[in-house]
Motif scaffolding. Structure first.
Motif, mmCIF file in Angstrom:
data_model
loop_
_atom_site.group_PDB
_atom_site.id
_atom_site.type_symbol
_atom_site.label_atom_id
_atom_site.label_comp_id
_atom_site.label_asym_id
_atom_site.label_seq_id
_atom_site.Cartn_x
_atom_site.Cartn_y
_atom_site.Cartn_z
ATOM 1 N N ILE A 184 0.838 -1.207 0.000
ATOM 2 C CA ILE A 184 0.000 0.000 0.000
ATOM 3 C C ILE A 184 0.875 1.259 0.000
ATOM 4 N N VAL A 185 1.901 1.269 0.879
ATOM 5 C CA VAL A 185 2.784 2.436 0.962
ATOM 6 C C VAL A 185 3.462 2.674 -0.390
ATOM 7 N N ASN A 186 3.926 1.588 -1.002
ATOM 8 C CA ASN A 186 4.562 1.724 -2.321
ATOM 9 C C ASN A 186 3.612 2.356 -3.337
ATOM 10 N N LYS A 187 2.375 1.889 -3.313
ATOM 11 C CA LYS A 187 1.396 2.412 -4.268
ATOM 12 C C LYS A 187 1.170 3.908 -4.061
ATOM 13 N N SER A 199 4.687 12.275 6.418
ATOM 14 C CA SER A 199 3.671 11.695 7.309
ATOM 15 C C SER A 199 3.293 10.281 6.880
ATOM 16 N N LEU A 200 3.462 9.987 5.596
ATOM 17 C CA LEU A 200 3.219 8.609 5.140
ATOM 18 C C LEU A 200 4.234 7.665 5.799
ATOM 19 N N GLY A 201 5.484 8.110 5.836
ATOM 20 C CA GLY A 201 6.539 7.327 6.491
ATOM 21 C C GLY A 201 6.244 7.112 7.965
ATOM 22 N N GLU A 202 5.803 8.194 8.615
ATOM 23 C CA GLU A 202 5.496 8.107 10.054
ATOM 24 C C GLU A 202 4.322 7.163 10.303
ATOM 25 N N LEU A 203 3.313 7.294 9.451
ATOM 26 C CA LEU A 203 2.126 6.444 9.587
ATOM 27 C C LEU A 203 2.509 4.972 9.427
#
Ligand SMILES: [Zn+2]
Ligand SMILES: [Zn+2]
Length: 281
Positions: free
Chosen positions: A18-21, A88-92
């Protein structure tokens, strides 16, 4: 699923996907159709969010309303906004990862899933409703379209009521063994004419019965026949099968291990993986 943090590993794997997408979509969205970085102003954010919505449409449905209210709240310009977003994506991701590795209540997780694993497992085990013409094991291809019916584990044909017409004894051999032998079968389908097992497709072209590659897998059914030979015979109004001596030495543990190795573990992992992969809104 609690053993070896299986569920945690599955979740992490999917989180990474999901993160990659999202990362990929953000990168693509931050450029215009010409491939040039969007200018660093507030209008570009509208374009960016709109692009992201388009690129992620297959995976996440963002309503137009949500898009509008998000835009309303953003006070920054495009470049710092994109940077903050990836930060924030990284933190999430880290936060979720930590949540996953903390001990979890599997039952609660399962209850929250939009598709119930027990329903999926049932569908898989129930199959398409067709049964092997010889041993009556159900086809495992499930509700999916499939060219040929198949099953991972076939069983002694006597369990599917097959018997020797002359002796009335239930047939102990596995169909997966017989289709690779010189043995012949006959039934109503062949109008009681003998027909080679290896040419079973003449009568059952929809079935794929592979060679007996996983001998141990059938240990379970061999064990079942040894244990309940008399009762099957009684139920099917036949005589008990002549089971090979070697089958009598199969222990309950071996029988269950064969079943687990070939079927349950594979099936459950496969099913759960698919459930986690299924698009969630
Ligand atoms: Zn079979
Ligand atoms: Zn089928």
């Amino acid at each position: 699923m609690s053993i070896d943090k299986t569920s945690c590993k599955l979740k992490s794997k999917n989180l990474q996907v999901i993160v990659n997408k999202i990362t990929e979509a953000t990168e693509r969205a931050s450029k215009g159709e010409d491939g040039v970085q969007l200018p660093d102003n507030q209008e570009s954010i509208t374009k960016l969010i709109n692009n992201m919505r388009t690129y992620l449409i297959k995976d996440i449905s963002i309503s137009e309303e949500a898009e509008k209210s998000t835009l309303f709240q953003i006070q920054s310009t495009c470049h710092p906004f994109t940077e903050s977003l990836s930060k924030s994506l990284g933190e999430l991701k880290e936060q979720l990862q930590e949540e996953f590795s903390n001990s979890e209540d599997i039952t609660e997780t399962l209850n929250k899933l939009p598709i119930k694993p027990q329903d999926e497992l049932f569908k898989r085990v129930f199959g398409c409703g067709q049964q092997c013409p010889f041993c009556k094991v159900p086809c495992e291809a499930g509700g999916k379209e499939h060219e040929k019916h198949h099953a991972a584990v076939h069983r002694p044909q006597g369990l599917g009521r097959y018997r020797d017409v002359a002796t009335k004894k239930l047939v102990e051999t596995l169909c997966t063994t017989d289709v690779h032998s010189k043995c012949k079968f006959r039934n109503t389908e062949t109008k009681y004419e003998w027909h080679p097992y290896k040419d079973y497709m003449d009568y059952y072209p929809d079935w794929l019965i592979p060679p007996d590659s996983t001998i141990e897998a059938s240990d379970y059914w061999k064990y079942v026949l040894v244990q309940y030979n008399e009762r099957f015979a009684q139920e099917y109004e036949a005589k008990p099968a002549d089971v090979p001596e070697a089958w009598r030495r199969i222990t309950k543990e071996q029988a269950l291990k064969g079943l687990k190795d070939a079927f349950i573990i594979n099936n459950i992992q496969h099913t759960i993986l698919n459930i986690f992969k299924t698009k969630q809104h």
